[in-house]
Design a protein around this motif. Structure first.
Motif, short mmCIF file in Angstrom:
data_model
loop_
_atom_site.label_atom_id
_atom_site.label_comp_id
_atom_site.label_asym_id
_atom_site.label_seq_id
_atom_site.Cartn_x
_atom_site.Cartn_y
_atom_site.Cartn_z
N PHE A 24 -3.77 -2.27 0.59
CA PHE A 24 -4.51 -3.05 -0.40
C PHE A 24 -5.36 -4.11 0.33
CE2 PHE A 24 -0.50 -2.29 -3.06
CZ PHE A 24 -0.97 -1.07 -3.52
N THR A 25 -6.56 -4.37 -0.22
CA THR A 25 -7.50 -5.25 0.51
C THR A 25 -6.92 -6.64 0.76
OG1 THR A 25 -8.57 -5.67 -1.58
CG2 THR A 25 -9.69 -4.15 -0.13
N GLY A 72 0.83 -1.20 0.00
CA GLY A 72 0.00 0.00 0.00
C GLY A 72 0.86 1.25 0.00
N SER A 110 -3.85 -7.64 0.88
CA SER A 110 -2.73 -7.62 1.82
C SER A 110 -3.24 -7.52 3.25
CB SER A 110 -1.81 -6.44 1.56
OG SER A 110 -1.35 -6.50 0.24
N CYS A 125 -9.53 0.22 -0.95
CA CYS A 125 -8.45 -0.15 -0.03
C CYS A 125 -8.87 0.23 1.40
CB CYS A 125 -7.16 0.58 -0.42
SG CYS A 125 -7.32 2.35 -0.35
N LYS A 133 -9.46 2.89 -6.41
CA LYS A 133 -9.24 1.49 -6.05
C LYS A 133 -9.71 1.32 -4.61
CE LYS A 133 -5.33 -1.70 -5.41
NZ LYS A 133 -5.85 -2.93 -5.99
N THR A 140 -13.86 -0.72 3.64
CA THR A 140 -12.93 -0.30 2.57
C THR A 140 -13.48 0.94 1.90
OG1 THR A 140 -14.04 -1.73 0.98
CG2 THR A 140 -12.15 -2.68 2.12
N TYR A 176 -2.61 3.44 3.51
CA TYR A 176 -3.63 2.96 2.57
C TYR A 176 -3.23 1.53 2.21
CZ TYR A 176 -5.07 7.83 2.23
OH TYR A 176 -5.51 9.09 2.52
#
Ligand SMILES: Nc1ncnc2c1ncn2[C@@H]1O[C@H](COP(=O)(O)OP(=O)(O)O)[C@@H](O)[C@H]1O
Ligand SMILES: [Mg+2]
Length: 609
Positions: free
Chosen positions: A536-537, A522, A539, A586, A584, A572, A534
């Motif tokens: 990433f989903t 992120g 991760s 996140c 995106k 998110t 921020y």
């Protein structure tokens, strides 16, 4: 298969098929040996022989196997699923009785030979002799008849167990014909008195154990009350006593081999579930199998329906259905496992899979150690006891239940009604009411078992233990327990402390930090309060929440004010990340995740981290 439970008169038509009087049995026993032997075969104390007639010479005898009798012809209530009961002794002289499905005679018969060898029958190694053995079994034509059932559980007004049928069998003999039944034949060890003293007594004062053991007795009641399948999942980290609780519950019915760790495939599960029909099925460590398999398993158990598949020969499509109580354990939640394989957890399923935090906050899963020094010693004692004393309680319970069937149903119904009035919160949603009904049924069954003298518990002990678990379910619905909450926060925080620098690309990169971020998960954005992350989903779910239920972690982080949800409250958010042309989704973590805050700290007992 429609089964009428209340039919107390034996099926007259079935009685006509065979007059199963004592004289008749004695008569059959007298003739079975001689008349049952097909032409070309002889049986003596050394074994089964094939007699070969030779022209102009005296006949030759070839040894096939040690003595084996085909004593009974079986078929189910629709006159299908024919089978034979094979009787023999193994090399040590122990008697075996195997109900062989006749369909195994199709093809090469390898399964028959394999099973017989496995049970200790001596068989000639010669190929021809093996073929003759199958011929012998096929051509034996026993007069004795029995009804076979493919599943354990209720059949008319009797209850079929792997090794016995409980109830008054005035019609034909009833035999379980199930390929998985062999393993659980030895399903009783020790007396009821021993079990009460060593196992049931230890459950006293331990809500989870009371629940588990009472749930153990509940399987046979489901059908009486037309109640749906019930699943209870003890959720929590390792070494709390979860498996021990399962073994204690399983000891109501039998042998510890019946506590399954689900490495078995979903196909194997159908056979296992049939074996536990109307009874209890224990699945330890659900998380050990893939989410895909676990999802299927839960789906099948919750609905009580197998996948249904054509038989080997493409004939009738068999569909297994079963009704049972199942207990499972694991670190993850069932709904999470199901969602991972794309099943939307319907409200109906969720209420059938009740999740209870295993940790009571006292001694792991336990609350009363009965004088033992610690939880580990207590767990060891209880597990050991459950391995030594089992099977008698279910038999005693079933015997009394069958003898008092109408009255018992009425008692359970009346108790449930009473519990609902006393314990169901007035403002409960329909889902909560349904879950409560499961708890109420388990509590009422526990009380019934106590009245039968099977548990040795005080009156209302089952009720209080089970209701404590209901309260715990209510308090923790969708949340983690207190201890787990602390651990989750600590795991998230140390993740950012460790990797906040190295694995997050600076939001605004100057020419001096053009170095690539290895294993990026992120972006890090500097603000006046400190760095925001921020993430990433994927991760977040797989790495930050490793070993935890990410949905629960999301909830806690929002509650604590670390995680900033979007305007609709979703954990998110759509963000335009640097160098990206589109938004995106996140996770956005505020700087508080590193420094800790008292704001949003709803639980005073969580120290400010
Ligand atoms: N309540 C407890 N407190 C402390 N240790 C425990 C407790 N329950 C179990 N243990 C330890 O964990 C081991 C495994 O027990 P088990 O019932 O299989 O736990 P789990 O299934 O929760 O991992 C036990 O042999 C014991 O050493
Ligand atoms: Mg375990």
């Amino acid at each position: 298969m429609e089964i009428s439970l209340y039919k107390t008169v034996p099926d007259l038509q079935e009685e006509k098929i065979i007059a199963n009087t004592m004289e008749r049995i004695a008569e059959i026993n007298a003739v079975v040996d001689k008349d049952n032997i097909p032409m070309g075969f002889e049986v003596d104390e050394e074994g089964v022989w094939h007699i070969q007639e030779n022209r102009n010479k005296s006949p030759t005898k070839k040894w096939i196997c040690s003595p084996l009798w085909v004593t009974t012809h079986t078929r189910d209530h629709k006159n299908e699923n024919h089978g034979r009961v094979l009787e023999f002794k193994d090399t040590d002289g122990h008697k075996h009785e195997w109900t062989m499905p006749a369909e195994l005679l199709a093809g090469e018969g390898m399964k028959i030979l394999g099973t017989l060898l496995n049970l200790g029958l001596r068989i000639s190694p010669q190929k021809q002799a093996r073929e003759k053995l199958l011929e012998y079994i096929t051509n034996c034509n026993p007069i004795r008849r029995a009804r076979c059932v493919l599943q354990c559980g209720w059949y008319n007004n009797v209850f079929v167990l792997p090794s016995a049928t409980i109830g008054n069998i005035r019609g034909e003999k009833i035999i379980l014909q199930n390929p998985s039944a062999l393993e659980s034949k030895n399903d009783m060890l020790g007396s009821l008195k021993d079990w009460k003293e060593r196992v049931a007594k230890m459950a006293s004062g331990n809500s989870r154990l009371i629940l588990a053991v009472s749930a153990g007795f509940t399987g046979p009641i489901l059908r009486l009350l037309h109640h749906e399948n019930i699943g209870i999942h003890f959720k929590g980290k390792s070494s709390l006593g979860k498996s021990t609780a399962l073994h204690a519950a399983n000891s109501v019915w039998g042998n510890p081999v019946n506590v399954h760790t689900f490495r078995a495939t979903a196909n194997g599960l159908e056979g296992i579930a049939s074996l536990h029909n109307d009874r209890l099925l224990c699945i330890d460590e659900l998380g050990q199998i893939s989410a895909l398999e676990a999802g299927h398993v839960i789906y099948m158990l919750g609905n009580g329906v197998g996948k249904g598949r054509a038989t080997q020969y493409g004939l009738a499509k068999k569909q297994s259905t079963w009704r049972l109580v199942f207990l499972s354990t694991g670190e993850l939640s069932l709904s999470q496992l199901m969602e991972e394989v794309g099943y939307r957890v319907k409200a109906g399923q969720e209420v059938r899979l009740i999740e209870i935090p295993a940790d009571t906050g006292i001694s792991g899963l336990f609350e009363n150690l009965h004088g033992f020094k610690g939880g580990a010693d207590f767990a060891a004692y209880l597990k050991d006891a459950s391995f030594q004393f089992y099977g008698a309680p279910a038999r005693a319970f079933l015997k009394l239940l069958i003898e008092n069937i109408e009255e018992s149903s009425a008692i359970v119904k009346a108790l449930m009604k009473d519990f609902r009035q006393k314990y169901l919160p007035k403002t409960s949603s329909p889902q909560v009411i349904r879950v409560f009904d499961h708890f109420a049924l388990i509590a009422a069954t526990g009380e019934l078992a106590t009245r039968f003298g099977v548990t040795g518990w005080a009156e209302e002990e089952a009720l209080h233990g089970v209701m404590k678990c209901f309260q715990s379910w209510l308090d923790n619905r969708g949340d983690l327990g207190m201890q787990e909450e602390k651990e989750a926060i600590s795991q998230v925080r140390s993740f950012f402390e460790l990797h906040g620098e190295s694995r997050f690309t600076p939001w605004e990169r100057g020419p001096e930090d053009r170095i690539r971020t290895i294993n990026r998960m992120g972006y890090r954005r500097e603000t006046n309060e400190g760095p925001e992350f921020y993430v990433f989903t994927d991760s977040f779910r797989k790495e930050v929440c490793k070993g935890l239920d990410y949905r629960s972690v999301e909830k806690i982080c929002i509650k604590k004010g670390f995680l900033i949800p979007d305007r609709k409250g979703s954990p998110t958010r759509g963000e335009r990340l640097p160098e990206m042309k589109k938004n995106k989704r996140c996770y956005r973590f505020s700087a508080d995740v590193l420094i800790g805050t008292t704001e949003g700290n709803l639980n005073n007992d969580i120290e400010v981290l």
